[in-house]
Design a protein around this motif. Structure first.
Motif, PDB file in Angstrom:
ATOM      1  N   MET A  89       0.839  -1.196   0.000  1.00 14.38           N
ATOM      2  CA  MET A  89       0.000   0.000   0.000  1.00 14.38           C
ATOM      3  C   MET A  89       0.873   1.243   0.000  1.00 14.38           C
ATOM      4  O   MET A  89       1.904   1.291   0.647  1.00 14.38           O
ATOM      5  N   SER A  90       0.474   2.265  -0.754  1.00 16.98           N
ATOM      6  CA  SER A  90       1.162   3.547  -0.758  1.00 16.98           C
ATOM      7  C   SER A  90       0.221   4.570  -1.362  1.00 16.98           C
ATOM      8  O   SER A  90      -0.933   4.294  -1.647  1.00 16.98           O
ATOM      9  N   GLY A  91       0.705   5.793  -1.578  1.00 15.57           N
ATOM     10  CA  GLY A  91      -0.121   6.872  -2.086  1.00 15.57           C
ATOM     11  C   GLY A  91       0.062   8.096  -1.226  1.00 15.57           C
ATOM     12  O   GLY A  91       1.164   8.424  -0.800  1.00 15.57           O
ATOM     13  N   PHE A  92      -1.022   8.798  -0.945  1.00 11.91           N
ATOM     14  CA  PHE A  92      -0.981   9.982  -0.094  1.00 11.91           C
ATOM     15  C   PHE A  92      -1.157   9.569   1.366  1.00 11.91           C
ATOM     16  O   PHE A  92      -2.067   8.817   1.702  1.00 11.91           O
ATOM     17  N   VAL A  93      -0.283  10.094   2.238  1.00  7.37           N
ATOM     18  CA  VAL A  93      -0.517   9.926   3.668  1.00  7.37           C
ATOM     19  C   VAL A  93      -1.784  10.680   4.060  1.00  7.37           C
ATOM     20  O   VAL A  93      -2.639  10.165   4.774  1.00  7.37           O
ATOM     21  N   GLU A  94      -1.899  11.906   3.560  1.00  5.63           N
ATOM     22  CA  GLU A  94      -3.100  12.713   3.785  1.00  5.63           C
ATOM     23  C   GLU A  94      -3.444  13.399   2.464  1.00  5.63           C
ATOM     24  O   GLU A  94      -2.840  14.412   2.117  1.00  5.63           O
ATOM     25  N   LYS A  95      -4.363  12.855   1.709  1.00  3.29           N
ATOM     26  CA  LYS A  95      -4.660  13.428   0.394  1.00  3.29           C
ATOM     27  C   LYS A  95      -5.353  14.771   0.561  1.00  3.29           C
ATOM     28  O   LYS A  95      -6.360  14.885   1.273  1.00  3.29           O
ATOM     29  N   PRO A  96      -4.814  15.826  -0.085  1.00  2.85           N
ATOM     30  CA  PRO A  96      -5.383  17.160   0.099  1.00  2.85           C
ATOM     31  C   PRO A  96      -6.703  17.334  -0.647  1.00  2.85           C
ATOM     32  O   PRO A  96      -6.947  16.678  -1.665  1.00  2.85           O
ATOM     33  N   ASP A 104       7.222   6.099  -2.979  1.00  2.00           N
ATOM     34  CA  ASP A 104       5.855   6.017  -3.502  1.00  2.00           C
ATOM     35  C   ASP A 104       4.795   6.550  -2.539  1.00  2.00           C
ATOM     36  O   ASP A 104       3.595   6.367  -2.759  1.00  2.00           O
ATOM     37  N   TRP A 105       5.231   7.193  -1.461  1.00  2.00           N
ATOM     38  CA  TRP A 105       4.302   7.870  -0.549  1.00  2.00           C
ATOM     39  C   TRP A 105       4.429   9.386  -0.719  1.00  2.00           C
ATOM     40  O   TRP A 105       5.545   9.912  -0.772  1.00  2.00           O
ATOM     41  N   VAL A 106       3.315  10.082  -0.791  1.00  2.00           N
ATOM     42  CA  VAL A 106       3.316  11.536  -0.680  1.00  2.00           C
ATOM     43  C   VAL A 106       3.236  11.857   0.807  1.00  2.00           C
ATOM     44  O   VAL A 106       2.270  11.496   1.483  1.00  2.00           O
ATOM     45  N   GLY A 115       1.375   6.342  -6.162  1.00  2.00           N
ATOM     46  CA  GLY A 115       1.528   5.252  -5.211  1.00  2.00           C
ATOM     47  C   GLY A 115       1.994   3.953  -5.822  1.00  2.00           C
ATOM     48  O   GLY A 115       2.194   2.978  -5.116  1.00  2.00           O
ATOM     49  N   GLU A 116       2.193   3.945  -7.154  1.00  2.00           N
ATOM     50  CA  GLU A 116       2.681   2.741  -7.809  1.00  2.00           C
ATOM     51  C   GLU A 116       3.965   3.057  -8.555  1.00  2.00           C
ATOM     52  O   GLU A 116       4.258   4.195  -8.885  1.00  2.00           O
ATOM     53  N   HIS A 117       4.749   2.012  -8.820  1.00  2.00           N
ATOM     54  CA  HIS A 117       6.021   2.167  -9.510  1.00  2.00           C
ATOM     55  C   HIS A 117       5.807   2.277 -11.013  1.00  2.00           C
ATOM     56  O   HIS A 117       5.033   1.515 -11.593  1.00  2.00           O
ATOM     57  N   ASP A 118       6.534   3.236 -11.664  1.00  2.00           N
ATOM     58  CA  ASP A 118       6.673   3.146 -13.110  1.00  2.00           C
ATOM     59  C   ASP A 118       7.464   1.886 -13.425  1.00  2.00           C
ATOM     60  O   ASP A 118       8.321   1.464 -12.662  1.00  2.00           O
ATOM     61  N   GLU A 119       7.169   1.269 -14.558  1.00  2.00           N
ATOM     62  CA  GLU A 119       7.829   0.008 -14.913  1.00  2.00           C
ATOM     63  C   GLU A 119       8.687   0.210 -16.156  1.00  2.00           C
ATOM     64  O   GLU A 119       8.193   0.611 -17.212  1.00  2.00           O
ATOM     65  N   ASN A 120       9.996  -0.059 -16.017  1.00  2.00           N
ATOM     66  CA  ASN A 120      10.883   0.028 -17.171  1.00  2.00           C
ATOM     67  C   ASN A 120      10.457  -0.980 -18.227  1.00  2.00           C
ATOM     68  O   ASN A 120      10.122  -2.127 -17.918  1.00  2.00           O
ATOM     69  N   SER A 140       6.297  -2.254   5.647  1.00  2.00           N
ATOM     70  CA  SER A 140       4.961  -2.357   6.233  1.00  2.00           C
ATOM     71  C   SER A 140       3.964  -1.566   5.386  1.00  2.00           C
ATOM     72  O   SER A 140       4.339  -0.853   4.464  1.00  2.00           O
ATOM     73  N   GLU A 141       2.695  -1.676   5.724  1.00  2.00           N
ATOM     74  CA  GLU A 141       1.661  -0.894   5.034  1.00  2.00           C
ATOM     75  C   GLU A 141       1.355   0.401   5.780  1.00  2.00           C
ATOM     76  O   GLU A 141       0.464   1.149   5.391  1.00  2.00           O
ATOM     77  N   ARG A 142       2.107   0.652   6.828  1.00  2.00           N
ATOM     78  CA  ARG A 142       1.892   1.861   7.627  1.00  2.00           C
ATOM     79  C   ARG A 142       2.485   3.061   6.898  1.00  2.00           C
ATOM     80  O   ARG A 142       3.601   3.001   6.396  1.00  2.00           O
ATOM     81  N   PRO A 143       1.777   4.194   6.838  1.00  2.00           N
ATOM     82  CA  PRO A 143       2.314   5.371   6.143  1.00  2.00           C
ATOM     83  C   PRO A 143       3.486   5.981   6.888  1.00  2.00           C
ATOM     84  O   PRO A 143       3.626   5.800   8.104  1.00  2.00           O
ATOM     85  N   PRO A 144       4.351   6.696   6.187  1.00  2.00           N
ATOM     86  CA  PRO A 144       5.510   7.323   6.834  1.00  2.00           C
ATOM     87  C   PRO A 144       5.082   8.431   7.801  1.00  2.00           C
ATOM     88  O   PRO A 144       4.006   9.022   7.656  1.00  2.00           O
ATOM     89  N   PRO A 145       5.932   8.728   8.797  1.00  2.00           N
ATOM     90  CA  PRO A 145       5.622   9.778   9.767  1.00  2.00           C
ATOM     91  C   PRO A 145       5.980  11.156   9.226  1.00  2.00           C
ATOM     92  O   PRO A 145       6.658  11.270   8.192  1.00  2.00           O
ATOM     93  N   PRO A 146       5.553  12.229   9.913  1.00  2.00           N
ATOM     94  CA  PRO A 146       5.976  13.581   9.545  1.00  2.00           C
ATOM     95  C   PRO A 146       7.492  13.727   9.645  1.00  2.00           C
ATOM     96  O   PRO A 146       8.156  13.026  10.420  1.00  2.00           O
ATOM     97  N   LEU A 147       8.042  14.653   8.877  1.00  2.00           N
ATOM     98  CA  LEU A 147       9.477  14.893   8.880  1.00  2.00           C
ATOM     99  C   LEU A 147       9.865  15.874   9.986  1.00  2.00           C
ATOM    100  O   LEU A 147       9.142  16.842  10.235  1.00  2.00           O
TER     101      LEU A 147
END
Length: 299
Positions: free
Chosen positions: A1-8, A47-49, A159-164, A267-274
């Motif tokens: 899983m990936s994408g936006f942590v908090e989609k605006p 792959d996470w915003v 949230g997904e990889h470009d594929e060569n 993991s499927e957990r989103p990244p934390p704030p910087l």
């Protein structure tokens, strides 16, 4: 899983229709059918915003792309019509907004590589090829290639990889003539950018472009030769055989993969704030790239 942590939630502006939220840009259409691109300060990694923004990043990307469009104007036209704010647009859009020609986009990430690293290095280590192109023995992480190569990729959703993919697959998807035109334009722009960057003490390792057609005319779109779309390395510290310092999200990636962040990339957990120091260091790196490449002060 990936994408936006908090989609605006995209801002609604009278006279504009919101079309798409990308990793960095919001895309609108005006009444004339032109596209309005607004570069945010969002930053992505793995792959996470991320939930933390980098102040001024969108303005830096926009101003740097405009500078490069000028350097490349004799090679390929670009999609920019105006940098004027649309009527009713908020003041914070200033400096980060481009009004552009609506193009028939080619669904290919056009990647040029002059040095071996990243996904190209992984494939090379397995098969001595990159996107099916045979390369000589003895190359290492950061090695300069005998000549720049065109290594296209299929475009992926957020949230997904470009594929060569091999060049032959691009030719099959879009036609041989368009594939050949994409390859020629990509390598010409890369070579110009590489030479300009080299004069300023920066190595352009690789970069990606997006193209579309305005009628029968091929046009470069989106952003060009920015730290978000390219790998820039300081020339004075370049040393093949190891990962190179770079003018991009290196501080962000390094922190996210450090024990301090507490984040498990698998993991499927989103990244934390910087942390603020990572935000400040990353902003400084974007500013430095802008100033070294253009010779102009960001301030």
């Amino acid at each position: 899983m990936s994408g936006f942590v908090e989609k605006p939630e995209p801002l609604q502006v009278p006279g504009l229709v919101h079309l798409h939220t990308g990793k960095v840009r919001e895309l609108y259409q005006n009444a004339a059918g032109e596209l309005v691109m607004v570069a945010s300060d969002r930053i992505s990694a793995f792959d996470w915003v991320l939930p933390t923004e980098i102040p001024d990043k969108g303005r830096i990307l926009t101003r740097l792309s405009l500078w490069w469009f000028d350097q490349l104007a004799d090679l390929v036209p670009n999609h920019v019509l105006s940098t004027d704010l649309p009527p009713g647009a908020p003041a914070e859009w200033a400096g980060r907004t481009l009004v552009c020609t609506s193009l028939r986009m080619v669904p290919v990430e056009c990647v040029a590589r002059g040095y071996l690293t990243g996904s190209g290095l992984i494939e090379y280590n397995a098969s001595r090829t990159v996107c099916g192109l045979a390369l000589p023995e003895g190359l290492a992480d950061g090695s300069e290639l005998p000549a720049p190569i065109f290594t296209p990729a299929t475009k992926a959703a957020v949230g997904e990889h470009d594929e060569n993919v091999p060049y032959e697959e691009v030719a099959r998807q879009v036609g041989a003539d368009i594939a050949a035109e994409l390859r020629q334009a990509t390598l010409a722009i890369y070579s110009r950018g590489r030479d300009i960057a080299r004069e300023r003490g920066i190595i352009l390792a690789d970069t990606k472009f997006e193209f579309g057609y305005d009628g029968e005319r091929l046009v470069v779109a989106d952003e060009v030769l920015t730290p978000d779309s390219s790998r820039f390395w300081p020339a004075d510290t370049w040393q093949p055989g190891r990962a190179q310092p770079s003018y991009d999200k290196q501080f962000v990636r390094d922190w996210l993969t450090s024990p301090e962040s507490g984040w498990d990339r698998k993991s499927e957990r989103p990244p934390p704030p910087l942390p603020q120091r990572i935000v400040d260091a990353t902003r400084a790196k974007y500013v430095e790239a802008y100033e070294r490449l253009t010779g102009m002060s960001w301030a």
